[in-house]
Scaffold this motif. Structure first.
Motif, PDB file in Angstrom:
ATOM      1  N   ARG A   1       0.834  -1.204   0.000  1.00  0.00           N
ATOM      2  CA  ARG A   1       0.000   0.000   0.000  1.00  0.00           C
ATOM      3  C   ARG A   1       0.869   1.255   0.000  1.00  0.00           C
ATOM      4  O   ARG A   1       1.765   1.395   0.842  1.00  0.00           O
ATOM      5  N   VAL A   2       0.567   2.167  -0.908  1.00  0.00           N
ATOM      6  CA  VAL A   2       1.367   3.378  -1.090  1.00  0.00           C
ATOM      7  C   VAL A   2       0.520   4.613  -0.793  1.00  0.00           C
ATOM      8  O   VAL A   2      -0.564   4.790  -1.355  1.00  0.00           O
ATOM      9  N   ASP A   3       1.019   5.472   0.074  1.00  0.00           N
ATOM     10  CA  ASP A   3       0.490   6.825   0.262  1.00  0.00           C
ATOM     11  C   ASP A   3       1.250   7.695  -0.725  1.00  0.00           C
ATOM     12  O   ASP A   3       2.446   7.941  -0.560  1.00  0.00           O
ATOM     13  N   TYR A   4       0.558   8.178  -1.760  1.00  0.00           N
ATOM     14  CA  TYR A   4       1.267   8.793  -2.883  1.00  0.00           C
ATOM     15  C   TYR A   4       1.753  10.213  -2.600  1.00  0.00           C
ATOM     16  O   TYR A   4       2.528  10.766  -3.394  1.00  0.00           O
ATOM     17  N   HIS A   5       1.363  10.828  -1.457  1.00  0.00           N
ATOM     18  CA  HIS A   5       1.712  12.246  -1.265  1.00  0.00           C
ATOM     19  C   HIS A   5       1.721  12.606   0.214  1.00  0.00           C
ATOM     20  O   HIS A   5       0.670  12.782   0.831  1.00  0.00           O
ATOM     21  N   GLU A   6       2.922  12.709   0.787  1.00  0.00           N
ATOM     22  CA  GLU A   6       3.115  13.225   2.146  1.00  0.00           C
ATOM     23  C   GLU A   6       4.405  14.035   2.185  1.00  0.00           C
ATOM     24  O   GLU A   6       5.124  14.142   1.183  1.00  0.00           O
ATOM     25  N   HIS A   7       4.699  14.598   3.359  1.00  0.00           N
ATOM     26  CA  HIS A   7       5.926  15.373   3.550  1.00  0.00           C
ATOM     27  C   HIS A   7       6.512  15.021   4.912  1.00  0.00           C
ATOM     28  O   HIS A   7       5.854  15.239   5.941  1.00  0.00           O
ATOM     29  N   LEU A   8       7.731  14.496   4.915  1.00  0.00           N
ATOM     30  CA  LEU A   8       8.411  14.227   6.187  1.00  0.00           C
ATOM     31  C   LEU A   8       9.160  15.466   6.676  1.00  0.00           C
ATOM     32  O   LEU A   8       9.316  15.658   7.882  1.00  0.00           O
ATOM     33  N   PHE A   9       9.624  16.270   5.743  1.00  0.00           N
ATOM     34  CA  PHE A   9      10.281  17.539   6.064  1.00  0.00           C
ATOM     35  C   PHE A   9       9.752  18.599   5.100  1.00  0.00           C
ATOM     36  O   PHE A   9       9.572  18.341   3.917  1.00  0.00           O
ATOM     37  N   GLN A  10       9.514  19.794   5.615  1.00  0.00           N
ATOM     38  CA  GLN A  10       9.061  20.886   4.763  1.00  0.00           C
ATOM     39  C   GLN A  10       9.175  22.212   5.506  1.00  0.00           C
ATOM     40  O   GLN A  10       8.748  22.312   6.656  1.00  0.00           O
ATOM     41  N   ILE A  11       9.746  23.201   4.842  1.00  0.00           N
ATOM     42  CA  ILE A  11       9.822  24.563   5.374  1.00  0.00           C
ATOM     43  C   ILE A  11       9.472  25.499   4.229  1.00  0.00           C
ATOM     44  O   ILE A  11      10.138  25.501   3.188  1.00  0.00           O
ATOM     45  N   SER A  12       8.409  26.290   4.399  1.00  0.00           N
ATOM     46  CA  SER A  12       7.972  27.192   3.344  1.00  0.00           C
ATOM     47  C   SER A  12       7.525  28.515   3.941  1.00  0.00           C
ATOM     48  O   SER A  12       6.856  28.533   4.982  1.00  0.00           O
ATOM     49  N   PRO A  13       7.843  29.630   3.282  1.00  0.00           N
ATOM     50  CA  PRO A  13       7.355  30.924   3.762  1.00  0.00           C
ATOM     51  C   PRO A  13       5.828  31.034   3.706  1.00  0.00           C
ATOM     52  O   PRO A  13       5.258  31.912   4.367  1.00  0.00           O
ATOM     53  N   LEU A  14       5.165  30.165   2.949  1.00  0.00           N
ATOM     54  CA  LEU A  14       3.703  30.171   2.909  1.00  0.00           C
ATOM     55  C   LEU A  14       3.082  29.526   4.145  1.00  0.00           C
ATOM     56  O   LEU A  14       1.875  29.668   4.362  1.00  0.00           O
ATOM     57  N   LEU A  15       3.907  28.819   4.944  1.00  0.00           N
ATOM     58  CA  LEU A  15       3.393  28.092   6.103  1.00  0.00           C
ATOM     59  C   LEU A  15       4.172  28.466   7.361  1.00  0.00           C
ATOM     60  O   LEU A  15       4.802  27.614   7.994  1.00  0.00           O
ATOM     61  N   PRO A  16       4.153  29.726   7.759  1.00  0.00           N
ATOM     62  CA  PRO A  16       4.924  30.132   8.940  1.00  0.00           C
ATOM     63  C   PRO A  16       4.430  29.428  10.194  1.00  0.00           C
ATOM     64  O   PRO A  16       3.230  29.316  10.439  1.00  0.00           O
ATOM     65  N   GLY A  17       5.382  28.922  10.976  1.00  0.00           N
ATOM     66  CA  GLY A  17       5.042  28.215  12.211  1.00  0.00           C
ATOM     67  C   GLY A  17       4.637  26.777  12.008  1.00  0.00           C
ATOM     68  O   GLY A  17       4.325  26.073  12.979  1.00  0.00           O
ATOM     69  N   ASP A  18       4.631  26.304  10.773  1.00  0.00           N
ATOM     70  CA  ASP A  18       4.220  24.931  10.485  1.00  0.00           C
ATOM     71  C   ASP A  18       5.359  24.103   9.898  1.00  0.00           C
ATOM     72  O   ASP A  18       5.137  23.159   9.143  1.00  0.00           O
ATOM     73  N   ASP A  19       6.592  24.436  10.263  1.00  0.00           N
ATOM     74  CA  ASP A  19       7.746  23.731   9.725  1.00  0.00           C
ATOM     75  C   ASP A  19       7.763  22.271  10.182  1.00  0.00           C
ATOM     76  O   ASP A  19       7.504  21.958  11.351  1.00  0.00           O
ATOM     77  N   LEU A  20       8.107  21.401   9.264  1.00  0.00           N
ATOM     78  CA  LEU A  20       8.426  20.011   9.577  1.00  0.00           C
ATOM     79  C   LEU A  20       9.947  19.905   9.509  1.00  0.00           C
ATOM     80  O   LEU A  20      10.526  19.825   8.426  1.00  0.00           O
TER      81      LEU A  20
ATOM     82  N   ASP B   1      -1.249  14.301   2.189  1.00  0.00           N
ATOM     83  CA  ASP B   1      -0.705  15.659   2.063  1.00  0.00           C
ATOM     84  C   ASP B   1      -0.985  16.477   3.317  1.00  0.00           C
ATOM     85  O   ASP B   1      -1.435  17.615   3.240  1.00  0.00           O
ATOM     86  N   VAL B   2      -0.692  15.907   4.472  1.00  0.00           N
ATOM     87  CA  VAL B   2      -0.984  16.583   5.749  1.00  0.00           C
ATOM     88  C   VAL B   2      -0.088  17.811   5.909  1.00  0.00           C
ATOM     89  O   VAL B   2      -0.564  18.916   6.156  1.00  0.00           O
ATOM     90  N   ALA B   3       1.225  17.622   5.813  1.00  0.00           N
ATOM     91  CA  ALA B   3       2.170  18.688   5.456  1.00  0.00           C
ATOM     92  C   ALA B   3       2.308  19.860   6.420  1.00  0.00           C
ATOM     93  O   ALA B   3       2.818  20.899   6.029  1.00  0.00           O
ATOM     94  N   ARG B   4       1.878  19.732   7.657  1.00  0.00           N
ATOM     95  CA  ARG B   4       2.030  20.818   8.637  1.00  0.00           C
ATOM     96  C   ARG B   4       2.309  20.242  10.009  1.00  0.00           C
ATOM     97  O   ARG B   4       1.682  19.260  10.407  1.00  0.00           O
TER      98      ARG B   4
END
Length: 321
Positions: free
Chosen positions: A18-37, A265-268
Motif C-alpha cells: 500500500r502506497v500513500d502517494y503524497h506526504e511530507h516528512l520535512f518541509q519549510i515554506s514561507p507560505l506556512l509560517p510556524g508549520d515547519d516540519l 498531504d498533511v504537510a504541517r
C-alpha cells in the motif's frame, strides 16, 4: 528491469504494498509560517504511525528549496521499514522568494540539477555546490519523482520553465512526474503543455485534483492516461470527507478506477500527532480507507493503494533529450 527508485535503492514495484502517494516528512515554506516540519525524531515517529495504519510505502513530495532532508528521509525509511520515494523538482512560484537562487537557473540548467538528483544523488542541503547526501548504508540518496507546480488557473513564465526542465529530466531518467494543481485547476492545460514537451499523460500524477471534485472531469483526465491524485481528506474546514469519497467512487464508476491515487498531504507540524497536532498521517489509513472499503469494496482499495501507484512510480525507458 522495471523498478521504483526509493531512498534506499531500487525495488521491484510488485513489493511496494500500500502506497500513500503524497506526504511530507520535512518541509519549510514561507507560505506556512510556524508549520515547519524540521524535527527528525518527530517525523520518524509520524512515519511510524503511517506504517502502523497499514501503509508500506510513501512518496515524500517535498521538492528543492523547501527544507527537504534526503539523508534524514533515508534514515527514517530504514528505521520504520517504509519504502520512501523522494522528490526533486520545484514547487509553484509562491513558495519561493523573488531572490531565490532557483530563479537564476535556465530550464536546461535546472534539468541538469533534476537529472543529477535522480541518477547520481541529492545534496545534503539545497544550495549550489553542496555535497551529496548519504543514507545509513553510505550510498547516495536518489530521488524517484519529478515535481512541478502551478498557481490557480495560471502558469507563470517561471513555472513554465520548471515544466520544461521536468520534461527534459523525464526524458533523460524515465522518472514519473507529479504536478501540483492549485485547487485542482488547469489540469487539462498542464497535460497539454507536458504533452507538447514530450511527457506522456500516463507518466503524470495530477496532485490535488480532488479539490476540484468533478468526477466527469476526472474521468476525462483518466481516459487521457493521467493519474488522479486524491489527497484532500481531513480538510473539514473546506469540505467533509464524504465529498472526496463520493467523487472518487463516481470517477471510478465512470472508468477512472485504474488511475486514482490516494494520499494525505498533511504537510504541517500543527497537523502531525508527533509534533503535538491533529489528525496525523495515520488518519488516512485508520479513518478514510475503511470507509472506501465499505463503499467501494476491497478490489477498488487494492487498485487505488497498490496497483495504481506501483504502475505510476515505475520508471519508464529514458529517451534522448
Amino acid at each position: 528491469m522495471s523498478m521504483v527508485r526509493t531512498v534506499l535503492g531500487d525495488v521491484d514495484p510488485q513489493i511496494l504494498g500500500r502506497v500513500d502517494y503524497h506526504e511530507h516528512l520535512f518541509q519549510i515554506s514561507p507560505l506556512l509560517p510556524g508549520d515547519d516540519l524540521d524535527d527528525e525524531p518527530a517525523s520518524t515517529a509520524e512515519a511510524g504511525r503511517l506504517r502502523d495504519s497499514g501503509f508500506r510505502a510513501m512518496v515524500d513530495a517535498t521538492p528543492i528549496g523547501l527544507g527537504r532532508h534526503p539523508a534524514a528521509v533515508a534514515r527514517i525509511a530504514a528505521a520504520t521499514g517504509l519504502r520512501v520515494v523522494a522528490t526533486t523538482g520545484v514547487h509553484r512560484d509562491a513558495h519561493y522568494g523573488p531572490a531565490h537562487w532557483l530563479h537564476e537557473l535556465s530550464a536546461a540548467d535546472l534539468a541538469d540539477l533534476l537529472i543529477r538528483d535522480v541518477l547520481t544523488g541529492m545534496p545534503v542541503a539545497d544550495r549550489p555546490g553542496a555535497d551529496l547526501a548519504a543514507g545509513p548504508d553510505g550510498e547516495p540518496v536518489r530521488a524517484g519523482v519529478l515535481k512541478a507546480g502551478i498557481d490557480y488557473w495560471a502558469i507563470s513564465p517561471s513555472e513554465r520553465r520548471v515544466l520544461e526542465a521536468v520534461a527534459a529530466a523525464h526524458a533523460a531518467t524515465g522518472a514519473p512526474v507529479m504536478v501540483h494543481l492549485e485547487h485542482g485547476s488547469a489540469a487539462i492545460e498542464v497535460l497539454g503543455v507536458l504533452g507538447e514537451l514530450g511527457v506522456p499523460a500516463d507518466a503524470v500524477a495530477l496532485a490535488h485534483i480532488d479539490r476540484n471534485p468533478d468526477p466527469g472531469l476526472h474521468a476525462e483526465l483518466a481516459q487521457a492516461g493521467a493519474y488522479l491524485g486524491y489527497d484532500g481528506v481531513a480538510r473539514t474546514k473546506s469540505w467533509p470527507d464524504s465529498v472526496v469519497l463520493d467523487c472518487l467512487l463516481a470517477a471510478a464508476e465512470l472508468g477512472a478506477a485504474d488511475r486514482i491515487l490516494l494520499g494525505g498531504d498533511v504537510a504541517r507540524r500543527t497537523r502531525y500527532v508527533a509534533y503535538g497536532g491533529l489528525p496525523g498521517l495515520a488518519y488516512l489509513g485508520d479513518r478514510f480507507v475503511p470507509r472506501l472499503r465499505r463503499a467501494g469494496g476491497a478490489e477498488l482499495v487494492d487498485r487505488v493503494l497498490v496497483a495504481n501507484p506501483a504502475r505510476w512510480l515505475t520508471r519508464r525507458e529514458a529517451r534522448a533529450w
